[in-house]
Design a protein around this motif. Structure first.
Motif, PDB file in Angstrom:
ATOM      1  N   UNK A  78     -40.665 -74.999  54.588  1.00 23.37           N
ATOM      2  CA  UNK A  78     -41.275 -74.904  53.189  1.00 23.37           C
ATOM      3  C   UNK A  78     -41.032 -76.271  52.194  1.00 23.37           C
ATOM      4  N   UNK A  79     -40.930 -77.311  52.812  1.00 23.63           N
ATOM      5  CA  UNK A  79     -40.735 -78.726  52.206  1.00 23.63           C
ATOM      6  C   UNK A  79     -41.797 -79.717  52.275  1.00 23.63           C
ATOM      7  N   UNK A  80     -42.290 -80.329  51.108  1.00 26.17           N
ATOM      8  CA  UNK A  80     -43.317 -80.578  50.742  1.00 26.17           C
ATOM      9  C   UNK A  80     -43.141 -82.168  50.970  1.00 26.17           C
ATOM     10  N   UNK A  81     -44.151 -82.935  51.364  1.00 20.49           N
ATOM     11  CA  UNK A  81     -44.125 -84.586  51.112  1.00 20.49           C
ATOM     12  C   UNK A  81     -43.886 -84.704  49.987  1.00 20.49           C
ATOM     13  N   UNK A  82     -42.960 -86.108  49.857  1.00 12.39           N
ATOM     14  CA  UNK A  82     -42.435 -86.337  48.785  1.00 12.39           C
ATOM     15  C   UNK A  82     -42.474 -88.015  48.775  1.00 12.39           C
ATOM     16  N   UNK A  83     -42.971 -88.397  47.766  1.00  8.19           N
ATOM     17  CA  UNK A  83     -43.209 -89.864  47.436  1.00  8.19           C
ATOM     18  C   UNK A  83     -42.068 -90.482  46.404  1.00  8.19           C
ATOM     19  N   UNK A  84     -41.392 -91.478  46.784  1.00 13.42           N
ATOM     20  CA  UNK A  84     -40.335 -92.007  46.141  1.00 13.42           C
ATOM     21  C   UNK A  84     -40.927 -93.230  45.192  1.00 13.42           C
ATOM     22  N   UNK A  85     -40.848 -93.455  44.017  1.00 14.77           N
ATOM     23  CA  UNK A  85     -41.579 -94.491  43.329  1.00 14.77           C
ATOM     24  C   UNK A  85     -42.511 -94.307  42.446  1.00 14.77           C
ATOM     25  N   UNK A  86     -42.263 -94.605  41.106  1.00 13.87           N
ATOM     26  CA  UNK A  86     -43.169 -94.796  39.939  1.00 13.87           C
ATOM     27  C   UNK A  86     -42.740 -95.829  38.977  1.00 13.87           C
ATOM     28  N   UNK A  87     -43.608 -96.873  38.710  1.00  4.77           N
ATOM     29  CA  UNK A  87     -42.978 -97.760  37.952  1.00  4.77           C
ATOM     30  C   UNK A  87     -42.899 -97.307  36.432  1.00  4.77           C
TER      31      UNK A  87
END
Length: 946
Positions: free
Chosen positions: A50-59
């Protein structure tokens, strides 16, 4: 984002368990392949858990950065502008604002954009840096205070949950764009600890920073991503949570630095050094992790440690917990760019304006009936830089003035030349066809053949069609279809080149050549030969300067707005070649001033300029960064006295580019760079800025603090008395500097150790108090490889900028007495006290730094205050690159006769060493400075006396 069902029975889902247990449980359930898929910045989903895809990074440097107008946000001033505020309290509020808006968009899109890229705390020791707008200036103390405040606001106050995860960029010594992915920033130990680490540490240990992005460059020969200090200092000493690479930089260890031969070794070294997240493609990162483990270069336990660090942050962001447990869920969407945030942003835009000069021309009289000329290429622009979000409104300078005094009182012209181009091949003018293509078939220049010529100098020009109001753009051909000059690739960028004095050549952003084909149509080509089809002439149909002069002559006051487009000339990947204004802008200022002496210059820019003529002749000048949507309102209120300016320069303004060393030379101590060491008179010093008020500094009291506190204790309390001697309420940035008197080594001539921006009413006197801590005045003692406060006299200076400190008080501080060096143990050669024409490098084989001589100049290193009693010999690990050489040993001066000379044989290369030894010719007693001078091209790793 796809919704993944979760099993609530897993212990890691139990929000009442300790964090460490939850993280251990989750990571313990992962397969090796699943863990390898969590090392990239695009972390894979693990559906079975139950672990979603995750994006690292936002300026985040200027607030939340959405990449489309459909994601508007509160766009803050550029960080170099926010630094000019000298206002940590407002900085904290701006961080809160930015964090809240980031949460709102996370709730809407669930993109995982809570692990932030920013703020940027790169030290700006050179104003030519292409990314100058992104950081907080040249002083580590100011940078530390501003980044503490901003990161605290971003992170939030909850003891467990975090609103967002601030990530500092770029660790460290990242202040050039030329060769940035492969060059080496050679940093001496003192500069590393006293300048760079001093800037980064506060946001981690006192602020809200939880991650750090490693820089692209090498650090004295070691790629920053495998710098062992990522773990040894950032994590183990300062308590940082995790480290990530810059974009593509893990692969860069192989393809750019050539530090290792394969990606498996690269990722193993990176993770072992302390890096946890790689901003490279997920597929490459995952393959490399599995390859490293398969080859025994990395253990699964080491991988687990890295994965646990990043997953622990995802827990603290509330990803695995019920919304009602997390105070940062369910943020009100109406917060985004709300009236409160607009007000804060407007305040920031005003506070960051610096009044550079005012010969009683400002403030202008709002109530007086007068015509105001607003001229120049920056008058109607709210330019974006690459790390800028989208605002749903923008107020340029001319509109801010119109809104304040009425449209009928303003005469505007952007002062660009209007030109026509003629092809030499056809002998006819170029026009924009109905399909936006370009064809050279017109006998005369009408609207369809007329372009606005934007000349930024240094091979950066644009042509805007006045027929359709679009730029000429190269993208699989040439068309007049460019909406603006914004984009990672500025495809509207044209490069004018003089051919023979009469004709010119025009290249495009991607180094193709503008040519006229056999049918008279303009296209682009890579064919290098210069024929008539590559040549053009340009005619001025309407001179922008002539139009500006006529307007200025008919106006009561002329306001000339100049500066830069942040996406051209200097930006990410490109450094600024000079400090001067574009020639068209400099000529515009001179012409307008000649036509109307009541001229105000408004700089809207990402960086300082060498504007010597303007300083000498123009009666009033002010500076603003690209300050976002409130730029025009802020500038107008300052010009007309609705707001009393108080911004200060966060960088030295130099008089000429010739005062600067090579941009890759990072030795600020040896080159006397930044206000800390600069000896000449700058155009404008660090901390400078005028006000419509005047202030008097009356008294400085220095008191030693006897109470001993744990860790970093305050040792000095300073109290400054400041009076507003004018009839106008105003803000003063009271600044406290110190200087160590008679230090063992060369130290700054003045160094900021306190500042406060305070509002003082007309005629009022206020007392401003500072506490100075040990860390504010310490230096790095290379002889013992530690930071310390040196015992001795310290002069504290208070005033309005670094060169205007009328109050001075000297006190004795009982710090550490630095003992004489003995050099009886093997001492790294890089621990010198001074050097000339030598450079640091790194031996991967020996895992240590060494020094190598440069080809030209008087080459030496100095070790100060060495106890030479009973010394009879010196031995060194040294080597010769080309032919055998010698290392001469001197006392007290490199010009004195050597006390021994040691021959160095050829060793085969700069990083190859052999043990060499020389006996002293005569016995030397007492304490002396020891110099080593070098004959031929040599290297030295370490030395020892015996």
């Amino acid at each position: 984002m796809e919704v993944i069902m979760m099993n609530p029975d897993y212990p890691f889902r139990d929000a009442d368990l300790p964090l460490s247990e939850r993280v251990d449980d989750l990571v313990g359930r992962l397969t090796l392949e699943e863990k390898a898929g969590l090392v990239s910045s695009r972390q894979n989903a693990i559906e079975r858990l139950g672990i979603s895809q995750w994006g690292v990074g936002c300026e985040i440097a200027r607030g939340y950065v959405g990449r489309t107008p459909e994601e508007p946000s509160t766009v803050l001033p550029q960080p170099i502008g926010m630094a000019a505020m000298f206002d940590p309290d407002l900085m904290y509020k701006l961080g809160e604002l930015a964090g809240n808006e980031t949460r709102v968009y996370y709730q809407e899109y669930k993109k995982g954009s809570l692990m932030l890229f920013g703020p940027t705390v790169d030290m700006e020791r050179d104003p030519r840096w292409g990314r100058n707008e992104e950081a907080y200036g040249e002083d580590p103390y100011l940078t530390g205070k501003m980044s503490i405040a901003f990161t605290k606001g971003l992170k939030g106050q909850d003891p467990f949950y975090v609103k967002t995860v601030p990530g500092l960029k770029h660790f460290y010594a990242n202040n050039n764009e030329v060769d940035r992915t492969s060059c080496s920033s050679n940093i001496e130990p003192r500069t590393k600890h006293e300048y760079y680490y001093k800037a980064f540490k506060p946001a981690i240990t006192e602020g809200g920073a939880m991650s750090v992005m490693a820089s692209y460059n090498e650090l004295s020969g070691v790629p920053a991503l495998v710098n062992p200090d990522l773990k040894d200092i950032l994590k183990d000493q300062w308590g940082l949570d995790f480290v990530l690479s810059d974009g593509g930089d893990f692969a860069g260890n192989v393809v750019d630095h050539g530090y290792v031969d394969n990606h498996g070794e690269s990722i193993a070294l990176s993770i072992k050094a302390g890096a946890d997240i790689m901003l490279d493609g997920n597929e490459l990162v995952k393959w490399s992790v599995l390859d490293a483990i398969k080859k025994g270069l990395l253990t699964e336990d080491e991988l687990d440690e890295s994965v646990k660090r990043t997953m622990a942050i995802r827990f603290r962001l509330g990803e695995f917990d019920p919304d009602e447990r997390n105070p940062y869920t369910n943020m009100d969407k109406e917060l985004v760019n709300c009236d409160e945030y607009k007000g804060l942003n407007r305040q920031a835009a005003k506070e960051q304006i610096i009044l550079l000069k005012n010969d009683d021309l400002l403030p202008l009289n709002k109530s007086k009936s007068q015509k105001i000329a607003v001229l120049g290429p920056l008058a109607d622009k709210n330019y974006m830089d690459w790390y800028t979000g989208y605002s749903d409104y923008n107020i340029p300078v001319v509109d801010g003035i119109r809104n304040l005094i009425g449209e009928d009182n303003v005469i505007y012209d952007n002062s660009y030349d209007k030109v026509a181009l003629k092809s030499k091949a056809t002998g006819k003018y170029i026009r924009v066809d109905e399909d936006e293509t370009l064809i050279a078939d017109s006998e005369k220049a009408t609207l369809a053949e007329t372009f606005e010529f934007h000349d930024w100098d240094f091979g950066s020009q644009n042509l805007l069609s006045l027929k359709n109001n679009k730029f000429i753009r190269e993208e699989e051909g040439l068309k007049a279809n460019g909406e603006n000059t914004y984009g990672w690739f500025v495809k509207e960028w044209l490069k004018y080149k003089n051919y023979d004095g009469s004709n010119l050549m025009i290249d495009t952003w991607n180094d193709r050549h503008m040519v006229t084909d056999s049918e008279g149509r303009l296209t682009s080509s890579l064919h290098p030969r210069v024929q008539d089809n590559r040549l053009f002439t340009q005619e001025v149909i309407s001179s922008g300067i002539e139009r500006a002069v006529k307007i200025a002559e008919a106006s009561d006051v002329a306001i000339v707005c100049v500066g830069n487009d942040p996406m051209q000339v200097a930006r990410e990947c490109y450094d600024r070649p000079d400090l001067v204004l574009p020639k068209h802008q400099a000529d515009l200022i001179k012409a307008v001033h000649a036509a109307n002496p009541k001229t105000v210059v408004v700089f809207v820019s990402s960086y300082p300029y060498a504007v010597n003529w303007e300083k000498d002749h123009v009666p009033a000048m002010l500076f603003s960064s690209h300050a976002g949507p409130e730029l025009g309102t802020a500038v107008a209120e300052v010009l007309f006295g609705q707001y009393n300016p108080g911004g200060r320069t966060p960088m030295t303004w130099y008089k000429s580019v010739h005062e600067l060393p090579d941009i890759l030379d990072y030795d600020i101590i040896g080159n006397d760079m930044t206000y800390l060491y600069y000896e000449d008179e700058p155009l404008y010093p660090f901390g400078y800025g005028l006000s419509y008020s005047t202030f008097r500094y009356d008294r400085l009291e220095i008191t030693k603090i006897d109470k001993m506190l744990k860790n970093d204790k305050a040792i000095i309390r300073a109290r400054v008395s400041v009076t507003n001697t004018s009839r106008i309420d105003g803000e003063e940035v009271v600044q406290l500097y110190f200087r160590a008197e008679n230090p063992r080594v060369k130290r700054p001539k003045r160094q900021l150790c306190g500042f406060k921006r305070i509002f003082i009413r007309a005629g009022e006197t206020v007392e401003v108090e500072f506490e100075v801590r040990e860390s504010d005045i310490e230096f790095y003692d290379v002889t013992r490889e530690k930071l310390c406060v040196e015992a001795g006299d310290y002069t504290f200076m208070a005033g309005g900028n670094c060169l205007d400190t009328p109050l001075k008080e000297t006190v004795l501080i009982e710090g550490e007495t630095i003992p004489p060096q003995t050099l009886r143990q093997w001492t790294p050669a890089i621990n010198y006290d001074d050097k000339s024409f030598v450079a640091m490098d790194f031996s991967k084989e020996k895992n240590t730094h060494f020094l190598k001589t440069l080809k030209l100049g008087k080459r030496f290193i100095k070790f100060g205050d060495v106890d030479l009693s009973e010394v009879s010999f010196i031995e060194m690990n040294a080597g010769a690159h080309v032919g055998k050489g010698a290392i001469n040993v001197h006392i007290d001066s490199p010009d004195n006769e050597p006390i021994t000379s040691v021959e160095v044989p050829i060793t085969g290369g700069p990083a190859q060493f052999t043990l060499v030894k020389g006996a002293l010719k005569t016995a030397v007693e007492g304490i002396h400075d020891l110099y080593l001078t070098f004959e031929e091209e040599l290297s030295i790793m370490d030395l020892r006396l015996g």
